[in-house]
Design an enzyme around this catalytic site. Structure first.
Site, PDB file in Angstrom:
ATOM      1  CD  GLU A  58      41.691  15.087 -17.386  1.00 43.78           C
ATOM      2  OE1 GLU A  58      40.787  14.397 -16.902  1.00 43.78           O
ATOM      3  OE2 GLU A  58      41.796  16.312 -17.168  1.00 43.78           O
ATOM      4  CB  CYS A  90      41.339  18.105  -6.654  1.00 49.27           C
ATOM      5  SG  CYS A  90      42.305  17.530  -8.053  1.00 49.27           S
ATOM      6  CD  GLU A 114      52.548  18.647  -5.418  1.00 48.77           C
ATOM      7  OE1 GLU A 114      51.566  19.365  -5.245  1.00 48.77           O
ATOM      8  OE2 GLU A 114      53.669  19.094  -5.758  1.00 48.77           O
ATOM      9  CB  SER A 170      50.693  24.277  -9.883  1.00 59.18           C
ATOM     10  OG  SER A 170      49.753  24.325  -8.847  1.00 59.18           O
ATOM     11  CB  SER A 221      47.582  24.612  -4.660  1.00 56.08           C
ATOM     12  OG  SER A 221      47.756  24.341  -6.011  1.00 56.08           O
ATOM     13  CB  CYS A 227      41.917  19.302 -13.566  1.00 59.38           C
ATOM     14  SG  CYS A 227      43.442  18.382 -13.578  1.00 59.38           S
TER      15      CYS A 227
HETATM   16  S1  SF4 Z   1      47.729  18.305  -5.412  1.00 59.06           S
HETATM   17 FE1  SF4 Z   1      46.725  19.063  -7.290  1.00 59.06          FE
HETATM   18  S2  SF4 Z   1      46.153  17.191  -8.436  1.00 59.06           S
HETATM   19 FE2  SF4 Z   1      46.622  16.572  -6.324  1.00 59.06          FE
HETATM   20  S3  SF4 Z   1      44.651  16.558  -5.248  1.00 59.06           S
HETATM   21 FE3  SF4 Z   1      45.565  18.585  -4.879  1.00 59.06          FE
HETATM   22  S4  SF4 Z   1      44.772  19.898  -6.528  1.00 59.06           S
HETATM   23 FE4  SF4 Z   1      44.400  17.762  -7.158  1.00 59.06          FE
END
Ligand code: SF4
Length: 355
Positions: free
Chosen positions: A92, A119, A160, A191, A214, A333
């Site tokens: 996405e 997530c 990630e 991020s 995060s 997401c």
């Molecule tokens: S690192 Fe980002 S994409 Fe991966 S599970 Fe955590 S929030 Fe979701």
């Protein structure tokens, strides 16, 4: 697998051309074709005869990202795209139009291994890393589809980025190259959930992009409950690596805090967060939890968000509530990818899981 030509830096593409007995300048022409004109199709390259085009195509590969779903927000300012990669995997990207610039959020992996409870992107685990050209191709495909230029990039989509370190850093260097898109590093934000060794590595790259952590909890016990990465790195280790990043790059650090009612919104959470970040060059992005079926929590209302934000600001932590981009109806997401996989499963009897 053949060399991914649109994943090479310009200097490497010049060298590669010489390995197929062609002059180096042809490599620069190819780089311009991919990254200034945003093309992944070799048949459109100007200045290459048919024989040369065939020779290049026979010796290297070009990865694209084809838009297969377009979900515009009702406010007309944001668009979520579903993109299909060469092996039919789906990722996405989200295009956001602001008064002064356009921003694109891209994916760096198909799925994610990090397992954050809130997530949707991680629910089927990690399928594979995106290759460098698959990341840059998301930018060019969405520019073509939207008819607009993208000035800012955020790496906050599926995956990630610091788990796909080499390809991600290579993609950012390519996007920064003045002979390509020429995107300023200051307009790029990455991020991470806090892969400490790679945060420290990134600080040494001479690539002053914005780093976003995060965080989502202010103590290790609570963070471990919602983010498995916290079993490997404590909050203090993550913050120390972020401080180091700030010292080496001069770029302010942002901390994302998804407010989840009943999980991380207590008075004590607030106090711990203030204590953790006070005195640091830090900014908190407060985000409303977007419910997914695998994590049955409610979405905080606007008053709760504003109250939490005001308390953080009063405690000396600069905080902004992330504005809605109007895509709530299109899902969190990772949900578009999950829907698309289910649709393909019904239609063709397969999905990411079993291909
Ligand atoms: S690192 Fe980002 S994409 Fe991966 S599970 Fe955590 S929030 Fe979701």
């Amino acid at each position: 697998m053949q060399t991914e030509l649109n994943g090479l830096q310009q200097s490497d593409l010049r060298e590669w051309m010489q390995t197929i007995n062609e002059p180096a300048f042809r490599g620069s022409q190819l780089f311009t074709h991919f990254h200034k004109h945003g093309q992944t199709d070799l048949s459109y390259i100007t200045g290459f005869g048919e024989a040369l085009r065939k020779k290049v195509a026979a010796n290297g590969r070009v990865d694209g990202a084809e838009i297969i779903r377009t979900l515009p927000a009702k406010n007309g300012r944001s668009i979520k795209y579903g993109l299909r990669l060469s092996d039919d995997r789906i990722v996405e990207a989200v295009f956001m139009r602001y008064p002064t610039h356009n921003t694109l959020c891209i994916s760096t992996q198909v799925g994610c291994a990090m397992g954050c409870a809130f997530c949707a992107s991680t629910k089927d685990g990690l399928i594979r890393n995106l290759r460098t050209g698959e990341m840059t191709a998301q930018v060019y495909a969405t520019e073509r589809a939207s008819g607009e230029t993208i000035q800012n990039l955020v790496l906050m989509g599926i995956g990630e980025p610091l788990q796909n370190y080499t390809n991600t850093v290579a993609a950012l260097r390519i996007l920064h190259d003045p002979d390509g898109k020429g995107m300023s590093y200051r307009n790029i934000s990455l991020s991470t959930c806090g892969i400490v060794p790679n945060m420290r590595r990134l600080a040494e790259e001479d690539m002053p992009i914005n780093l976003v952590i995060s965080l989502h909890a202010a103590n290790d016990r609570k963070r471990r409950e919602i983010m498995p990465i916290a079993e490997h790195y404590t909050i203090q280790e993550v913050i120390a690596a972020a401080d180091d990043y700030f010292e080496k790059t001069g770029r302010r650090i942002s901390y994302e805090y998804t407010l989840i009612p009943g999980v991380n919104d207590t008075e004590n959470d607030l106090k711990e967060l203030i204590q953790l970040l006070k005195g640091r060059q830090a900014h908190v992005n407060l985000i409303a939890y977007h419910p997914i079926k695998e994590y049955q929590k409610t979405r905080p209302d606007a008053t709760a968000l504003q109250r939490f934000s005001a308390r953080l600001n009063a405690g000396g932590i600069r905080t902004t509530v992330r504005k809605s981009i109007g895509l709530e109806e299109q899902g969190a997401c990772g949900q578009l990818r999950a829907q698309e996989n289910r649709r393909q499963e019904v239609q063709y009897g397969n999905s990411d899981k079993n291909r």
